[in-house]
Write an enzyme that holds these catalytic residues in place. Structure first.
Site, PDB file in Angstrom:
ATOM      1  N   PHE A  24       0.853  -1.196   0.000  1.00  0.00           N
ATOM      2  CA  PHE A  24       0.000   0.000   0.000  1.00  0.00           C
ATOM      3  C   PHE A  24       0.883   1.238   0.000  1.00  0.00           C
ATOM      4  O   PHE A  24       1.759   1.386   0.846  1.00  0.00           O
ATOM      5  CB  PHE A  24      -0.901  -0.004   1.241  1.00  0.00           C
ATOM      6  CG  PHE A  24      -1.814   1.196   1.323  1.00  0.00           C
ATOM      7  CD1 PHE A  24      -2.967   1.265   0.560  1.00  0.00           C
ATOM      8  CD2 PHE A  24      -1.496   2.271   2.156  1.00  0.00           C
ATOM      9  CE1 PHE A  24      -3.799   2.377   0.619  1.00  0.00           C
ATOM     10  CE2 PHE A  24      -2.327   3.382   2.223  1.00  0.00           C
ATOM     11  CZ  PHE A  24      -3.482   3.434   1.451  1.00  0.00           C
ATOM     12  N   GLY A  25       0.651   2.130  -0.943  1.00  0.00           N
ATOM     13  CA  GLY A  25       1.383   3.402  -1.005  1.00  0.00           C
ATOM     14  C   GLY A  25       0.448   4.555  -0.719  1.00  0.00           C
ATOM     15  O   GLY A  25      -0.697   4.576  -1.193  1.00  0.00           O
ATOM     16  N   TYR A  26       0.909   5.517   0.075  1.00  0.00           N
ATOM     17  CA  TYR A  26       0.069   6.668   0.451  1.00  0.00           C
ATOM     18  C   TYR A  26       0.756   8.002   0.154  1.00  0.00           C
ATOM     19  O   TYR A  26       0.136   9.049   0.251  1.00  0.00           O
ATOM     20  CB  TYR A  26      -0.286   6.586   1.952  1.00  0.00           C
ATOM     21  CG  TYR A  26       0.937   6.533   2.841  1.00  0.00           C
ATOM     22  CD1 TYR A  26       1.557   7.694   3.293  1.00  0.00           C
ATOM     23  CD2 TYR A  26       1.510   5.309   3.188  1.00  0.00           C
ATOM     24  CE1 TYR A  26       2.689   7.638   4.089  1.00  0.00           C
ATOM     25  CE2 TYR A  26       2.641   5.240   3.972  1.00  0.00           C
ATOM     26  CZ  TYR A  26       3.231   6.406   4.421  1.00  0.00           C
ATOM     27  OH  TYR A  26       4.363   6.342   5.184  1.00  0.00           O
ATOM     28  N   GLY A  27       2.040   7.959  -0.189  1.00  0.00           N
ATOM     29  CA  GLY A  27       2.788   9.194  -0.445  1.00  0.00           C
ATOM     30  C   GLY A  27       3.407   9.132  -1.828  1.00  0.00           C
ATOM     31  O   GLY A  27       2.703   8.943  -2.833  1.00  0.00           O
ATOM     32  N   SER A  28       4.736   9.220  -1.876  1.00  0.00           N
ATOM     33  CA  SER A  28       5.381   9.193  -3.193  1.00  0.00           C
ATOM     34  C   SER A  28       5.138   7.863  -3.914  1.00  0.00           C
ATOM     35  O   SER A  28       5.216   7.800  -5.140  1.00  0.00           O
ATOM     36  CB  SER A  28       6.883   9.453  -3.061  1.00  0.00           C
ATOM     37  OG  SER A  28       7.531   8.383  -2.413  1.00  0.00           O
ATOM     38  N   GLU A  99      12.959   3.533   0.851  1.00  0.00           N
ATOM     39  CA  GLU A  99      12.247   3.989   2.057  1.00  0.00           C
ATOM     40  C   GLU A  99      13.133   3.892   3.304  1.00  0.00           C
ATOM     41  O   GLU A  99      12.633   3.799   4.418  1.00  0.00           O
ATOM     42  CB  GLU A  99      10.966   3.155   2.243  1.00  0.00           C
ATOM     43  CG  GLU A  99      10.026   3.167   1.050  1.00  0.00           C
ATOM     44  CD  GLU A  99       9.446   4.551   0.749  1.00  0.00           C
ATOM     45  OE1 GLU A  99       9.210   5.317   1.684  1.00  0.00           O
ATOM     46  OE2 GLU A  99       9.273   4.866  -0.449  1.00  0.00           O
TER      47      GLU A  99
HETATM   48  C1  SIN Z   1       4.530   5.799   0.714  1.00  0.00           C
HETATM   49  O1  SIN Z   1       4.434   6.531  -0.268  1.00  0.00           O
HETATM   50  O2  SIN Z   1       3.720   4.866   0.873  1.00  0.00           O
HETATM   51  C2  SIN Z   1       5.612   5.979   1.729  1.00  0.00           C
HETATM   52  C3  SIN Z   1       6.077   7.359   1.907  1.00  0.00           C
HETATM   53  C4  SIN Z   1       6.791   7.915   0.713  1.00  0.00           C
HETATM   54  O3  SIN Z   1       7.673   7.231   0.153  1.00  0.00           O
HETATM   55  O4  SIN Z   1       6.495   9.042   0.313  1.00  0.00           O
END
Ligand code: SIN
Length: 198
Positions: A24-28, A99
């Site tokens: 699951f990704g929530y940011g980049s 990460e």
């Molecule tokens: C993510 O995107 O899920 C982790 C945080 C990031 O790499 O910005």
């Protein structure tokens, strides 16, 4: 905890016995999928919300002038929108490196927007990691983001690209959109204020 969580993540489950698993990704990870994936589906996870409370010394800032990037903080009843990727376990070599600045892998339940759910992994930087910055006013978060830049580009582009990606998914995140609005607002300079006629 050291800044580099690669080794800690390598000690976690490798999933080498799996053909594939969900991330699951929530940011980049929403707007920059620089890794191979089998499929991707918009999804949510429960009990977490996005915050620009994590320092970035390696991607969107430098050790001397860190940027601010997203992590998740626990919040009862919250639902965090994002993107789920079906990946092979080998992709963790890349993801653990990407990460590495404080994020650890956690297991969670993903609910897909188009129905169904699955167990998956999410990278979260907890408040005990060395790169943690924590809360600040929206103004000071935006000022730090506006000033910072690192090997992966300008910190402001992380915020703008994320906001655009959420919008494209039809999602609303009050924290992200408030920061975007502040970042894009014209700066107020004393010289631009109306002057009294002489
Ligand atoms: C993510 O995107 O899920 C982790 C945080 C990031 O790499 O910005």
């Amino acid at each position: 905890m050291s800044f580099d969580t690669t080794a800690a993540n390598r000690l976690l489950h490798r999933f080498d016995d799996h053909d594939s698993l969900w991330l699951f990704g929530y940011g980049s990870l929403i707007f920059k999928a620089d890794f191979p994936f089998i499929e991707r589906r918009p999804a949510t996870i429960g009990g977490w919300e996005r915050r620009f409370w994590q320092g970035s010394h390696d991607h969107r800032g430098t050790p001397d002038a860190p940027g601010r990037v997203l992590t998740l903080v626990p919040q009862a009843g919250a639902v965090c929108d994002g993107m789920a990727y079906l990946i092979t376990p080998q992709v963790f070599d890349h993801l653990d490196h990407r990460e590495k600045n404080g994020y650890l892998r956690f297991t969670t339940t993903l609910t897909f927007d188009d129905g169904g759910s699955a167990d998956g992994l999410v990278y979260i930087a907890m408040d005990d990691n060395a790169a943690w910055l924590g809360p600040a006013s929206d103004r000071s978060i935006v000022d730090q983001i506006d000033a910072a830049s690192g090997p992966s580009g300008r910190n402001r582009d992380y915020l703008l690209d994320l906001a655009a990606a959420l919008r494209a998914l039809g999602k609303h995140d009050p924290h992200v959109f408030a920061l975007e609005t502040l970042l894009l607002a014209p700066a107020l300079h004393p010289s631009s204020e109306p002057t009294e006629p002489q």
